[in-house]
Design a protein around this motif. Structure first.
Motif, mmCIF file in Angstrom:
data_model
loop_
_atom_site.group_PDB
_atom_site.id
_atom_site.type_symbol
_atom_site.label_atom_id
_atom_site.label_comp_id
_atom_site.label_asym_id
_atom_site.label_seq_id
_atom_site.Cartn_x
_atom_site.Cartn_y
_atom_site.Cartn_z
ATOM 1 N N ASN A 15 -22.123 22.867 70.018
ATOM 2 C CA ASN A 15 -21.071 22.268 70.826
ATOM 3 C C ASN A 15 -19.808 22.322 69.977
ATOM 4 O O ASN A 15 -19.773 23.031 68.975
ATOM 5 C CB ASN A 15 -21.438 20.845 71.280
ATOM 6 N N LYS A 16 -18.786 21.582 70.349
ATOM 7 C CA LYS A 16 -17.539 21.702 69.596
ATOM 8 C C LYS A 16 -17.603 21.058 68.209
ATOM 9 O O LYS A 16 -16.727 21.295 67.388
ATOM 10 C CB LYS A 16 -16.367 21.138 70.401
ATOM 11 N N MET A 67 -27.991 16.582 70.672
ATOM 12 C CA MET A 67 -26.541 16.710 70.846
ATOM 13 C C MET A 67 -26.069 15.770 71.955
ATOM 14 O O MET A 67 -26.807 15.497 72.898
ATOM 15 C CB MET A 67 -26.187 18.152 71.183
ATOM 16 N N PRO A 68 -24.829 15.286 71.828
ATOM 17 C CA PRO A 68 -24.292 14.402 72.868
ATOM 18 C C PRO A 68 -24.317 15.075 74.243
ATOM 19 O O PRO A 68 -23.994 16.254 74.369
ATOM 20 C CB PRO A 68 -22.853 14.143 72.412
ATOM 21 N N GLU A 69 -24.698 14.327 75.258
ATOM 22 C CA GLU A 69 -24.834 14.883 76.604
ATOM 23 C C GLU A 69 -23.498 15.120 77.295
ATOM 24 O O GLU A 69 -23.427 15.868 78.262
ATOM 25 C CB GLU A 69 -25.704 13.966 77.462
ATOM 26 N N ASP A 70 -22.438 14.492 76.803
ATOM 27 C CA ASP A 70 -21.152 14.603 77.485
ATOM 28 C C ASP A 70 -20.314 15.786 76.983
ATOM 29 O O ASP A 70 -19.147 15.908 77.351
ATOM 30 C CB ASP A 70 -20.362 13.304 77.342
ATOM 31 N N GLU A 117 -23.414 20.477 80.933
ATOM 32 C CA GLU A 117 -22.702 21.746 80.991
ATOM 33 C C GLU A 117 -23.207 22.654 79.864
ATOM 34 O O GLU A 117 -23.062 22.352 78.684
ATOM 35 C CB GLU A 117 -21.196 21.527 80.846
ATOM 36 N N ILE A 118 -23.834 23.770 80.268
ATOM 37 C CA ILE A 118 -24.409 24.712 79.308
ATOM 38 C C ILE A 118 -23.920 26.112 79.643
ATOM 39 O O ILE A 118 -23.942 26.528 80.801
ATOM 40 C CB ILE A 118 -25.955 24.695 79.363
ATOM 41 N N GLU A 119 -23.483 26.826 78.606
ATOM 42 C CA GLU A 119 -23.145 28.230 78.776
ATOM 43 C C GLU A 119 -24.130 29.039 77.936
ATOM 44 O O GLU A 119 -24.331 28.758 76.751
ATOM 45 C CB GLU A 119 -21.722 28.507 78.321
ATOM 46 N N ILE A 120 -24.736 30.035 78.571
ATOM 47 C CA ILE A 120 -25.711 30.873 77.878
ATOM 48 C C ILE A 120 -25.048 32.192 77.514
ATOM 49 O O ILE A 120 -24.418 32.828 78.357
ATOM 50 C CB ILE A 120 -26.953 31.106 78.745
ATOM 51 N N VAL A 121 -25.196 32.586 76.266
ATOM 52 C CA VAL A 121 -24.574 33.802 75.757
ATOM 53 C C VAL A 121 -25.669 34.722 75.227
ATOM 54 O O VAL A 121 -26.514 34.294 74.438
ATOM 55 C CB VAL A 121 -23.575 33.475 74.615
ATOM 56 N N ALA A 122 -25.642 35.984 75.666
ATOM 57 C CA ALA A 122 -26.614 36.960 75.177
ATOM 58 C C ALA A 122 -26.094 37.603 73.898
ATOM 59 O O ALA A 122 -24.924 37.960 73.799
ATOM 60 C CB ALA A 122 -26.856 38.027 76.237
ATOM 61 N N ASP A 123 -26.971 37.737 72.914
ATOM 62 C CA ASP A 123 -26.608 38.392 71.656
ATOM 63 C C ASP A 123 -27.776 39.281 71.228
ATOM 64 O O ASP A 123 -28.809 38.779 70.777
ATOM 65 C CB ASP A 123 -26.315 37.346 70.585
ATOM 66 N N PRO A 124 -27.631 40.598 71.370
ATOM 67 C CA PRO A 124 -28.729 41.494 71.008
ATOM 68 C C PRO A 124 -29.051 41.494 69.511
ATOM 69 O O PRO A 124 -30.095 41.995 69.107
ATOM 70 C CB PRO A 124 -28.227 42.876 71.458
ATOM 71 N N ASN A 125 -28.184 40.915 68.689
ATOM 72 C CA ASN A 125 -28.445 40.845 67.253
ATOM 73 C C ASN A 125 -29.448 39.756 66.889
ATOM 74 O O ASN A 125 -29.941 39.722 65.764
ATOM 75 C CB ASN A 125 -27.142 40.621 66.481
ATOM 76 N N ILE A 126 -29.736 38.859 67.825
ATOM 77 C CA ILE A 126 -30.728 37.817 67.583
ATOM 78 C C ILE A 126 -32.085 38.378 68.012
ATOM 79 O O ILE A 126 -32.329 38.597 69.194
ATOM 80 C CB ILE A 126 -30.407 36.529 68.370
ATOM 81 N N GLU A 127 -32.949 38.612 67.032
ATOM 82 C CA GLU A 127 -34.267 39.180 67.340
ATOM 83 C C GLU A 127 -35.116 38.176 68.110
ATOM 84 O O GLU A 127 -35.776 38.521 69.086
ATOM 85 C CB GLU A 127 -34.974 39.565 66.041
ATOM 86 N N ALA A 128 -35.107 36.963 67.653
ATOM 87 C CA ALA A 128 -35.882 35.899 68.290
ATOM 88 C C ALA A 128 -35.249 34.572 67.913
ATOM 89 O O ALA A 128 -34.511 34.468 66.943
ATOM 90 C CB ALA A 128 -37.330 35.940 67.829
ATOM 91 N N GLY A 129 -35.546 33.550 68.699
ATOM 92 C CA GLY A 129 -34.975 32.242 68.443
ATOM 93 C C GLY A 129 -33.646 32.091 69.159
ATOM 94 O O GLY A 129 -33.353 32.802 70.127
#
Length: 133
Positions: free
Chosen positions: A106-107, A62-65, A89-101
């Motif tokens: 990006n936009k 993905m583009p770095e900008d 710039e990275i935003e981490i989002v928790a999702d309990p529906n994702i078992e693994a992976g």
């Protein structure tokens, strides 16, 4: 023995042969699906470095900008958080529906490398193979 009896016998043998091939195809497909599930699960859950490597590869694609969002199971946030040293710039989002992976986007693009999505692909490929055999 007449020709008609021989032809009926051959048709029955061909039918049995087709049935045994269909049964074997189903069994092999089930085996492949189960092995893939085990392999993906082990690599994404039991071996955390594998998931980090996959995320790094996705980030490199993905583009770095552009801001990137990474979504993963809450239990895996520490692993994902270690990638924040990339300078982007990275935003981490928790999702309990994702078992693994994880999911990363990006936009303009997204990559879904969740266990469920990977297994959907494997199951679809196995189903296609079984239907063509």
């Amino acid at each position: 023995v007449d020709i008609e009896s021989l032809n009926q016998g051959l048709e029955q043998l061909n039918g049995l042969h087709r049935q045994s091939l269909q049964a074997a195809t189903h069994d092999i497909g089930t085996l492949v699906s189960n092995l893939a599930r085990r392999l993906f699960y082990d690599n994404l859950v039991l071996h955390p470095n594998a998931m980090c490597t996959l995320i790094e590869e996705a980030l490199n694609a993905m583009p770095e900008d552009q801001k990137v969002w990474i979504t993963a199971h809450p239990d895996h946030m520490d692993r994902v958080g270690n990638l924040l040293t990339t300078g982007r710039e990275i935003e981490i989002v928790a999702d309990p529906n994702i078992e693994a992976g994880f999911r990363i986007h990006n936009k303009h693009a997204s990559i879904d490398s969740t266990l469920s999505k990977l297994l959907e692909g494997i199951d679809a490929a196995v189903q296609h193979w079984q239907n063509t055999e």
